[in-house]
Design a protein around this motif. Sequence first.
Motif, PDB file in Angstrom:
ATOM      1  N   ILE A  27       0.848  -1.201   0.000  1.00 46.78           N
ATOM      2  CA  ILE A  27       0.000   0.000   0.000  1.00 46.78           C
ATOM      3  C   ILE A  27       0.875   1.240   0.000  1.00 46.78           C
ATOM      4  CG2 ILE A  27      -1.844   1.251   1.195  1.00 46.78           C
ATOM      5  CD1 ILE A  27      -2.487  -1.460   2.618  1.00 46.78           C
ATOM      6  N   ASN A  39      -2.786  16.792   0.269  1.00 45.20           N
ATOM      7  CA  ASN A  39      -3.727  15.676   0.191  1.00 45.20           C
ATOM      8  C   ASN A  39      -2.973  14.383   0.500  1.00 45.20           C
ATOM      9  OD1 ASN A  39      -6.603  15.039  -1.136  1.00 45.20           O
ATOM     10  ND2 ASN A  39      -5.211  13.388  -1.692  1.00 45.20           N
ATOM     11  N   PRO A  42      -4.423   6.448   0.128  1.00 48.18           N
ATOM     12  CA  PRO A  42      -3.735   5.158  -0.080  1.00 48.18           C
ATOM     13  C   PRO A  42      -4.110   4.511  -1.417  1.00 48.18           C
ATOM     14  CG  PRO A  42      -5.617   4.847   1.389  1.00 48.18           C
ATOM     15  CD  PRO A  42      -5.623   6.299   0.972  1.00 48.18           C
ATOM     16  N   PHE A  43      -3.137   3.809  -2.008  1.00 48.19           N
ATOM     17  CA  PHE A  43      -3.359   3.100  -3.270  1.00 48.19           C
ATOM     18  C   PHE A  43      -2.626   1.756  -3.217  1.00 48.19           C
ATOM     19  CE2 PHE A  43      -3.587   7.646  -4.101  1.00 48.19           C
ATOM     20  CZ  PHE A  43      -4.853   7.729  -4.678  1.00 48.19           C
ATOM     21  N   SER A  44      -3.378   0.672  -3.504  1.00 50.13           N
ATOM     22  CA  SER A  44      -2.743  -0.651  -3.449  1.00 50.13           C
ATOM     23  C   SER A  44      -2.447  -1.207  -4.842  1.00 50.13           C
ATOM     24  CB  SER A  44      -3.596  -1.631  -2.651  1.00 50.13           C
ATOM     25  OG  SER A  44      -4.772  -1.931  -3.357  1.00 50.13           O
ATOM     26  N   PHE A  45      -2.831  -0.501  -5.886  1.00 48.26           N
ATOM     27  CA  PHE A  45      -2.287  -0.817  -7.204  1.00 48.26           C
ATOM     28  C   PHE A  45      -0.941  -0.102  -7.226  1.00 48.26           C
ATOM     29  CE2 PHE A  45      -6.488  -1.606  -9.754  1.00 48.26           C
ATOM     30  CZ  PHE A  45      -6.648  -2.801  -9.084  1.00 48.26           C
ATOM     31  N   ALA A  59      -1.615   3.255  -9.322  1.00 47.28           N
ATOM     32  CA  ALA A  59      -2.686   3.514 -10.289  1.00 47.28           C
ATOM     33  C   ALA A  59      -3.927   4.022  -9.578  1.00 47.28           C
ATOM     34  CB  ALA A  59      -3.006   2.257 -11.077  1.00 47.28           C
ATOM     35  N   VAL A  60      -4.461   5.106 -10.110  1.00 44.81           N
ATOM     36  CA  VAL A  60      -5.625   5.776  -9.514  1.00 44.81           C
ATOM     37  C   VAL A  60      -6.802   5.626 -10.467  1.00 44.81           C
ATOM     38  CG1 VAL A  60      -6.473   7.936  -8.533  1.00 44.81           C
ATOM     39  CG2 VAL A  60      -3.996   7.488  -8.594  1.00 44.81           C
ATOM     40  N   GLY A  61      -7.881   5.037  -9.986  1.00 42.35           N
ATOM     41  CA  GLY A  61      -9.073   4.862 -10.826  1.00 42.35           C
ATOM     42  C   GLY A  61     -10.055   6.001 -10.598  1.00 42.35           C
ATOM     43  N   ASP A  69      -8.467  13.466  -6.175  1.00 41.51           N
ATOM     44  CA  ASP A  69      -7.671  14.629  -5.766  1.00 41.51           C
ATOM     45  C   ASP A  69      -6.176  14.405  -6.017  1.00 41.51           C
ATOM     46  OD1 ASP A  69     -10.156  15.355  -4.908  1.00 41.51           O
ATOM     47  OD2 ASP A  69      -9.744  15.044  -2.781  1.00 41.51           O
ATOM     48  N   THR A  70      -5.716  13.171  -5.827  1.00 43.21           N
ATOM     49  CA  THR A  70      -4.293  12.866  -6.034  1.00 43.21           C
ATOM     50  C   THR A  70      -3.874  13.199  -7.465  1.00 43.21           C
ATOM     51  OG1 THR A  70      -4.374  11.145  -4.342  1.00 43.21           O
ATOM     52  CG2 THR A  70      -2.587  10.967  -5.959  1.00 43.21           C
ATOM     53  N   MET A  93      -4.102   5.588   8.007  1.00 45.45           N
ATOM     54  CA  MET A  93      -4.151   5.402   6.555  1.00 45.45           C
ATOM     55  C   MET A  93      -5.591   5.265   6.090  1.00 45.45           C
ATOM     56  SD  MET A  93      -4.888   2.764   4.258  1.00 45.45           S
ATOM     57  CE  MET A  93      -4.717   1.255   5.192  1.00 45.45           C
ATOM     58  N   CYS A  96      -7.423   8.369   5.638  1.00 47.41           N
ATOM     59  CA  CYS A  96      -7.018   9.072   4.407  1.00 47.41           C
ATOM     60  C   CYS A  96      -7.756   8.558   3.177  1.00 47.41           C
ATOM     61  CB  CYS A  96      -5.513   8.949   4.190  1.00 47.41           C
ATOM     62  SG  CYS A  96      -4.535   9.765   5.464  1.00 47.41           S
ATOM     63  N   ALA A  97      -8.376   7.365   3.273  1.00 43.66           N
ATOM     64  CA  ALA A  97      -9.104   6.808   2.126  1.00 43.66           C
ATOM     65  C   ALA A  97     -10.532   7.336   2.035  1.00 43.66           C
ATOM     66  CB  ALA A  97      -9.131   5.289   2.208  1.00 43.66           C
ATOM     67  N   ARG A 180      -2.637  -5.380   1.356  1.00 47.62           N
ATOM     68  CA  ARG A 180      -4.074  -5.363   1.095  1.00 47.62           C
ATOM     69  C   ARG A 180      -4.485  -6.681   0.456  1.00 47.62           C
ATOM     70  NH1 ARG A 180      -9.015  -4.680   1.568  1.00 47.62           N
ATOM     71  NH2 ARG A 180     -10.210  -3.169   0.350  1.00 47.62           N
TER      72      ARG A 180
END
Length: 208
Positions: A27, A39, A42-45, A59-61, A69-70, A93, A96-97, A180
């Motif tokens: 993560i 800002n 968290p991102f697990s991709f 990767a942000v979907g 926002d990221t 964390m 933050c999601a 994750r």
Amino acid sequence: MTEFDAAALDAQTQYKLLIGSITPRPIALVTTLGSKGPNAAPFSFFNGVGSDPAMLMFAVGDTSGHAKDTVANIREIPEFVVHIVSDAIKEKMNVCAIEYPLGVNEIEEAGFTALASKKVRPPRIAESPIAFECRLLQMIELGRVPYHVVIGEVVYFHYHEGIVDERFHVDVGRVNPIGRLAGRGGYTRITDRFEMPRLKLGGGVIEG
Ligand SMILES: Cc1cc2nc3c(=O)[nH]c(=O)nc-3n(C[C@H](O)[C@H](O)[C@H](O)COP(=O)(O)O)c2cc1C
């Protein structure tokens, strides 16, 4: 075998198969900065992609129909800090999601301490055992949702005391990262490690 033709599956089903199959995922807790302030999300991709220079990706979907926002912040200031999420900071964390509107500072909402970074403008989070200051190399838009694959060059490495030895080996036991799994609340710890040396062509093992 259970098998599926991806062409016959909707996006949600393919998402479920992916995240249930690619486990555990590291993560990245990513801090960015835009005109509306800092800002964190968290991102697990997420993974490393190369070492000359050190590069990583996440990767942000745009799952809610607009850029998260990221991504909006990285478009404004192409810099970010990637933090490794340890067991000790998992609840923060998770705060933050929350899908706060742009302008809400998740670092404060979560009760994290923001510190100035050395080489990039977004702040870093003091409580994370590892932080990578990064400059954007490329942001690639992919797929129908779409996803933004953010690739960064690490320009500064931060570690809490005692994690890295003089040979630059990182003691994962002192980091205690979480990973994750699938579902709404699935995570794992690094509590059952083992070693398996790489094999040499012709016999023997690769040392070190
Ligand atoms: C452990 C965890 C992993 C996540 N991984 C991703 C991910 O890989 N990609 C993504 O788009 N959202 C992911 N999310 C959801 C985002 O963190 C969430 O949408 C967040 O609010 C986005 O923040 P932002 O709009 O401030 O960028 C994840 C959430 C959690 C709790």
